[in-house]
Design an enzyme around this catalytic site. Structure first.
Site, PDB file in Angstrom:
ATOM      1  N   HIS A  25     -17.283   2.784   6.068  1.00 49.03           N
ATOM      2  CA  HIS A  25     -17.126   3.078   4.340  1.00 49.03           C
ATOM      3  C   HIS A  25     -16.981   1.720   3.797  1.00 49.03           C
ATOM      4  O   HIS A  25     -17.513   1.348   2.793  1.00 49.03           O
ATOM      5  CB  HIS A  25     -16.363   4.493   3.941  1.00 49.03           C
ATOM      6  N   GLU A  26     -15.925   1.093   3.937  1.00 46.80           N
ATOM      7  CA  GLU A  26     -15.543  -0.059   3.201  1.00 46.80           C
ATOM      8  C   GLU A  26     -16.151  -1.247   3.518  1.00 46.80           C
ATOM      9  O   GLU A  26     -16.372  -2.043   2.813  1.00 46.80           O
ATOM     10  CB  GLU A  26     -13.846  -0.298   3.849  1.00 46.80           C
ATOM     11  N   HIS A  29     -19.072  -1.111   1.036  1.00 44.61           N
ATOM     12  CA  HIS A  29     -18.578  -2.089  -0.255  1.00 44.61           C
ATOM     13  C   HIS A  29     -18.497  -3.606   0.155  1.00 44.61           C
ATOM     14  O   HIS A  29     -19.138  -4.283  -0.976  1.00 44.61           O
ATOM     15  CB  HIS A  29     -17.108  -1.428  -0.371  1.00 44.61           C
TER      16      HIS A  29
END
Length: 443
Positions: A25-26, A29
């Site tokens: 997920h990170e 980003h």
């Protein structure tokens, strides 16, 4: 000590699953931000004091922190790890060109893409895992053909690997739907008469039921799981009465109407099969229907399967990716349906679980084997991606709503409005977490 060992196992399984999902997920980003020209100051798995760290050539600090319950990417100009607010002191000393490389000075499209990338990468992870599993396991060939026969108390009868099924009990059954339809019309009995094609000839053989009362899987936190049952166990009798099919098991569970059941179990083992008796109580469970709704039934939390593993062919990459996308979408759509049904009071709010429930699910999946654990990670990754798209401030969906507002009005919300909405968002998220934990402890 056994309780301590189980708790430790649960914690480790939960941390491993969550860390994989958070990292993906990170990283979504981070990489989309970097490609969009936004500089990342820190990439952390976990919160709190750092345990280990490394600074790369771009100046980004990669670190693992002490509290393994999430993670973050802090971009240049962020006031905090949640990208909520601007670090005015840091921004004031930057040139116009340098401000372009901050989260708050970048174009709207770059900021929106960076925010959306986290949940999207979670969905990509899920699709990739589901697709990988489908390619690994293969796709059943169109003609019903026995691959391997599962272990049963009475053995496989005369069925052999490679047998192509033609008829059952005198009824033509040359496709899987035809087989299931023919067997469904037959009375419950220990064996079935099969007609198969073998070595170029058609012969009649006696074999087991198509759906024996064998547990192909057991759901975490279910009556069967808590009773110590697992995949491969065969229910031979209920309250002393023998059963022959999985439908018999379902009927007896339904008829019990929540009363305890005494199950006789046959369990295969490397050192020889064993038999045991267990008592369990079916639980009221809300399950999704094909029409998108829910129905409440008494269940023990076990699934069944064919008496044989079908012969398979290689799954093509297109079939795998398409199937993975369908599986991911099914999880999202069923989650939406469950939430709307809970809000309207049509199903129990106990269906919403918290961190303890997720941790227990992680441990149960890990105990089921690497295949189950990887599948669980894919399901949880979809759930995390979906949750982060909620239009709640502090979540990615909330940030995207702010960007949408800015795109429509031409300016972002004021700092006062932003701070107020972020406080509300944090309150909502914490309330949801506490509610989930309450359900874990009381439901």
């Amino acid at each position: 000590m056994p309780d301590f060992g189980n708790a430790l196992y649960t914690i480790v399984a939960f941390v491993v699953a969550l860390s994989i999902i958070v990292t993906v997920h990170e990283y979504g980003h981070y990489i989309i931000g970097r490609l969009s020209g936004i500089k990342a100051e820190a990439f952390s798995i976990g919160f709190g004091p750092k345990l280990i760290s490394h600074t790369d050539r771009r100046g980004t600090v990669w670190k693992i922190s002490a509290i393994p319950l999430g993670g973050y990417v802090k971009f240049l100009g962020d006031a905090n790890a949640a990208s909520a607010g601007v670090d005015e002191a840091a921004m004031s000393g930057l040139s116009a060109e340098e401000r372009r490389h901050t989260m708050h000075g970048a174009p709207l499209w770059a900021r929106a893409a960076t925010v959306a990338a986290g949940p999207i990468f979670n969905f990509i992870l899920s699709i990739a895992i589901f697709a990988g599993v489908m390619m690994w396991s293969g796709t059943a060939i169109d003609e019903p053909t026995v691959g391997t026969v599962v272990e049963l108390p009475g053995g496989a009868g005369d069925l052999r690997p490679g047998d192509r099924l033609i008829a059952v009990a005198g009824r033509p059954a040359a496709t899987y739907p035809e087989i299931e339809d023919a067997v469904a019309k037959l009375p419950s009995q220990p064996t079935l008469d099969w007609r198969v094609a073998r070595d170029g000839q058609e012969i009649d053989v006696t074999g087991p039921q198509l759906f024996p009362p064998r547990l192909a899987g057991v759901a975490p936190q279910s009556a069967a799981y808590d009773a110590g049952l697992g995949a491969g166990d065969v229910v031979t009798a209920i309250d002393g009465a023998p059963i022959w099919t999985f439908a018999d098991l379902q009927d007896r569970v339904k008829a019990a109407d929540g009363k305890p059941l005494d199950l006789s179990i046959w369990r295969p083992a490397k050192t020889g099969a064993e038999t045991l008796d267990v008592t369990l109580t079916p639980r009221r469970t809300d399950i999704p229907t094909a029409t998108g709704g829910f129905e409440t039934r008494w269940l023990i939390g076990a699934t069944g399967s064919f008496v044989f593993e079908p012969e398979t062919r290689m799954t093509t990459p297109l079939e795998a990716v398409t199937g993975g996308a369908r599986q991911t979408w099914a999880i999202v759509s069923s989650s939406v349906s469950a939430l709307t049904h809970m809000i309207s009071g049509k199903i129990s709010s106990c269906n919403l679980r918290g961190a303890i429930g997720i941790a227990e699910g992680s441990a149960a999946a890990a105990k089921g084997g690497i295949d189950d654990f990887i599948w669980f990670i894919a399901v949880l990754s979809t759930a995390v991606g979906f949750l982060n798209l909620f239009p709640i401030p502090v979540l990615d969906g909330g940030h995207l709503m702010f960007h949408l507002y800015e795109g429509i009005t031409g300016k972002p919300p004021s700092d006062a409005v932003m701070n107020f909405l972020m406080a509300i968002g944090l309150t909502l998220v914490l309330s949801m977490m506490i509610f989930g934990l309450w359900n874990d402890l009381t439901c």
